[in-house]
Write a protein that holds these residues in place. Structure first.
Motif, mmCIF file in Angstrom:
data_model
loop_
_atom_site.group_PDB
_atom_site.id
_atom_site.type_symbol
_atom_site.label_atom_id
_atom_site.label_comp_id
_atom_site.label_asym_id
_atom_site.label_seq_id
_atom_site.Cartn_x
_atom_site.Cartn_y
_atom_site.Cartn_z
ATOM 1 N N ASP A 141 -2.805 -3.731 11.144
ATOM 2 C CA ASP A 141 -2.553 -5.159 10.902
ATOM 3 C C ASP A 141 -1.175 -5.586 11.405
ATOM 4 N N GLY A 142 -0.777 -5.057 12.562
ATOM 5 C CA GLY A 142 0.491 -5.450 13.160
ATOM 6 C C GLY A 142 1.709 -4.794 12.547
ATOM 7 N N ARG A 143 1.523 -3.859 11.615
ATOM 8 C CA ARG A 143 2.644 -3.176 10.974
ATOM 9 C C ARG A 143 2.606 -1.692 11.333
ATOM 10 N N TYR A 144 3.771 -1.117 11.575
ATOM 11 C CA TYR A 144 3.864 0.310 11.870
ATOM 12 C C TYR A 144 4.308 1.057 10.609
ATOM 13 N N PHE A 145 3.631 2.154 10.327
ATOM 14 C CA PHE A 145 4.052 3.014 9.244
ATOM 15 C C PHE A 145 3.952 4.468 9.685
ATOM 16 N N VAL A 146 4.613 5.354 8.941
ATOM 17 C CA VAL A 146 4.625 6.765 9.293
ATOM 18 C C VAL A 146 3.229 7.349 9.102
ATOM 19 N N HIS A 147 2.748 8.047 10.117
ATOM 20 C CA HIS A 147 1.401 8.648 10.099
ATOM 21 C C HIS A 147 1.483 9.963 9.322
ATOM 22 N N PHE A 148 1.552 9.865 7.990
ATOM 23 C CA PHE A 148 1.769 11.059 7.188
ATOM 24 C C PHE A 148 0.531 11.946 7.081
ATOM 25 N N LEU A 149 -0.614 11.484 7.593
ATOM 26 C CA LEU A 149 -1.809 12.331 7.665
ATOM 27 C C LEU A 149 -1.973 12.957 9.046
ATOM 28 N N MET A 150 -0.934 12.898 9.862
ATOM 29 C CA MET A 150 -1.024 13.368 11.234
ATOM 30 C C MET A 150 -1.442 14.833 11.325
ATOM 31 N N GLN A 151 -0.880 15.687 10.466
ATOM 32 C CA GLN A 151 -1.201 17.110 10.558
ATOM 33 C C GLN A 151 -2.664 17.379 10.217
ATOM 34 N N ALA A 190 7.033 11.525 21.926
ATOM 35 C CA ALA A 190 7.616 12.485 20.988
ATOM 36 C C ALA A 190 7.889 11.858 19.631
ATOM 37 N N LEU A 191 8.180 10.541 19.619
ATOM 38 C CA LEU A 191 8.424 9.829 18.372
ATOM 39 C C LEU A 191 7.233 8.976 17.950
ATOM 40 N N MET A 192 6.562 8.351 18.902
ATOM 41 C CA MET A 192 5.465 7.451 18.564
ATOM 42 C C MET A 192 4.266 8.186 17.970
ATOM 43 N N GLN A 193 4.163 9.501 18.211
ATOM 44 C CA GLN A 193 3.056 10.252 17.622
ATOM 45 C C GLN A 193 3.116 10.263 16.094
ATOM 46 N N TYR A 194 4.302 10.006 15.545
ATOM 47 C CA TYR A 194 4.464 9.989 14.098
ATOM 48 C C TYR A 194 4.128 8.635 13.477
ATOM 49 N N LEU A 195 3.783 7.657 14.316
ATOM 50 C CA LEU A 195 3.540 6.314 13.811
ATOM 51 C C LEU A 195 2.083 5.914 13.988
ATOM 52 N N ILE A 196 1.664 4.976 13.165
ATOM 53 C CA ILE A 196 0.338 4.413 13.272
ATOM 54 C C ILE A 196 0.451 2.927 12.954
ATOM 55 N N GLU A 197 -0.343 2.118 13.620
ATOM 56 C CA GLU A 197 -0.267 0.665 13.457
ATOM 57 C C GLU A 197 -1.488 0.166 12.707
ATOM 58 N N ASP A 257 0.832 -1.201 0.000
ATOM 59 C CA ASP A 257 0.000 0.000 0.000
ATOM 60 C C ASP A 257 0.873 1.260 0.000
ATOM 61 N N PRO A 258 0.293 2.434 -0.314
ATOM 62 C CA PRO A 258 1.071 3.682 -0.321
ATOM 63 C C PRO A 258 1.392 4.165 1.089
ATOM 64 N N MET A 259 2.303 3.459 1.739
ATOM 65 C CA MET A 259 2.706 3.761 3.113
ATOM 66 C C MET A 259 4.217 3.788 3.219
ATOM 67 N N VAL A 260 4.720 4.338 4.317
ATOM 68 C CA VAL A 260 6.146 4.280 4.647
ATOM 69 C C VAL A 260 6.284 3.278 5.781
ATOM 70 N N LEU A 261 6.642 2.053 5.426
ATOM 71 C CA LEU A 261 6.661 0.945 6.369
ATOM 72 C C LEU A 261 7.986 0.898 7.123
ATOM 73 N N LEU A 262 7.912 0.654 8.444
ATOM 74 C CA LEU A 262 9.100 0.681 9.292
ATOM 75 C C LEU A 262 9.597 -0.726 9.601
ATOM 76 N N SER A 263 10.927 -0.875 9.642
ATOM 77 C CA SER A 263 11.531 -2.125 10.091
ATOM 78 C C SER A 263 11.438 -2.234 11.604
ATOM 79 N N GLU A 264 11.692 -3.403 12.135
ATOM 80 C CA GLU A 264 11.556 -3.639 13.574
ATOM 81 C C GLU A 264 12.482 -2.740 14.389
ATOM 82 N N GLU A 265 13.724 -2.541 13.921
ATOM 83 C CA GLU A 265 14.665 -1.744 14.718
ATOM 84 C C GLU A 265 14.253 -0.270 14.751
ATOM 85 N N VAL A 266 13.630 0.219 13.702
ATOM 86 C CA VAL A 266 13.165 1.606 13.706
ATOM 87 C C VAL A 266 11.984 1.761 14.665
ATOM 88 N N VAL A 267 11.098 0.784 14.678
ATOM 89 C CA VAL A 267 9.973 0.814 15.617
ATOM 90 C C VAL A 267 10.497 0.797 17.056
#
Length: 259
Positions: A155-165, A146-153, A127-137
């Protein structure tokens, strides 16, 4: 200089190859293509103070930065900024974000994190997401809210919450320097609606994923409307709101890299 411990993002501009082909024959398509390339330059900038570097070629962008809490925040901010700018021009991004020892300069790129970032983007993300590896999570979790606010989970995968703003945007109260997001949000809604109306197969599936992401995280707050198939141009969206290139200030204070 030997390899540094870096965060590496490999970003693919989805559908960009077809735009390049169209630009060869259509002057309007060529103008749009040039505008998108300029947009990438305006949205991102290098900063050697925190080893923030970028290369772009064809439909791909490679972005790297030092592996530190400050570096990770800036990586997330850069990705959100670029994604928002491109969405307003009907360009979707898919990416993988990893960490590890690598060399990134104007001359060459080298290191297994590049390979793993490419693999995440091309084989896992879909999907059109920025998917994170385990070490980045794990690094983000160490940094707390301060960092987790930028992420969203999902189906068990974390990606950058680029719609956060957009999810956090409230038009009132207004204040000096406030960035108004009504028109940028309207452009994103209308572009995704148009994709739902005209696309099919795997291309439509990407629009449907973005539709669900927007409706679940942004539309639920009532500031922006939902994305619905069959509905377009509900707003006077005007022209795109393009973020200017940001020049980062040098770091002050002690370095606190992750090991």
């Amino acid at each position: 200089i030997g390899p540094l411990v870096l965060y590496i993002a490999f970003l693919d501009l989805l559908g960009f190859k077809s735009q390049v082909e169209a630009a060869e024959k259509d002057p309007l398509a060529h103008t749009k293509l040039c505008a998108i390339l300029q947009l990438v330059r305006k949205s991102l900038c290098e900063n050697p103070d925190i080893n923030l570097r970028l290369n772009y070629f064809s439909d791909s962008i490679v972005l790297s930065i030092e592996r530190s809490p400050g570096g990770l925040v800036e990586m997330f901010r850069s990705i959100c900024l670029l994604t928002s700018d491109l969405l307003q021009n009907d360009v979707l991004i898919r990416s993988g974000l990893t960490a590890g020892r690598a060399h990134h300069s104007n001359e060459f790129l080298c290191g297994t994190p590049f390979n793993r970032a490419y693999q995440l983007e091309s084989e896992v993300a879909r999907d059109p997401m920025v998917l994170l590896s385990e070490e980045v999570v794990e690094d983000a979790q160490k940094g707390g809210d301060a960092l987790m606010q930028y992420l969203i989970e999902h189906d068990g995968r974390y990606f950058v919450h680029f719609l956060m703003q957009y999810a956090g945007y409230r038009p009132e109260p207004t204040y000096a320097g406030m960035v108004l997001l009504e028109r940028p949000g309207a452009r994103i809604i209308d572009f995704v609606c148009q994709r739902l109306n005209k696309d099919a197969g795997s291309i439509r599936a990407k629009a449907e994923w973005l539709q669900a992401y927007w409706n679940e995280t942004v539309a639920t707050h009532g500031v922006f409307g939902p994305i619905e198939a069959g509905v377009t141009e509900r707003y006077d969206s005007g022209g795109p709101t393009i973020a200017v290139r940001r020049i980062l200030k040098p770091r002050t204070g002690p370095r606190t890299d992750y090991t």
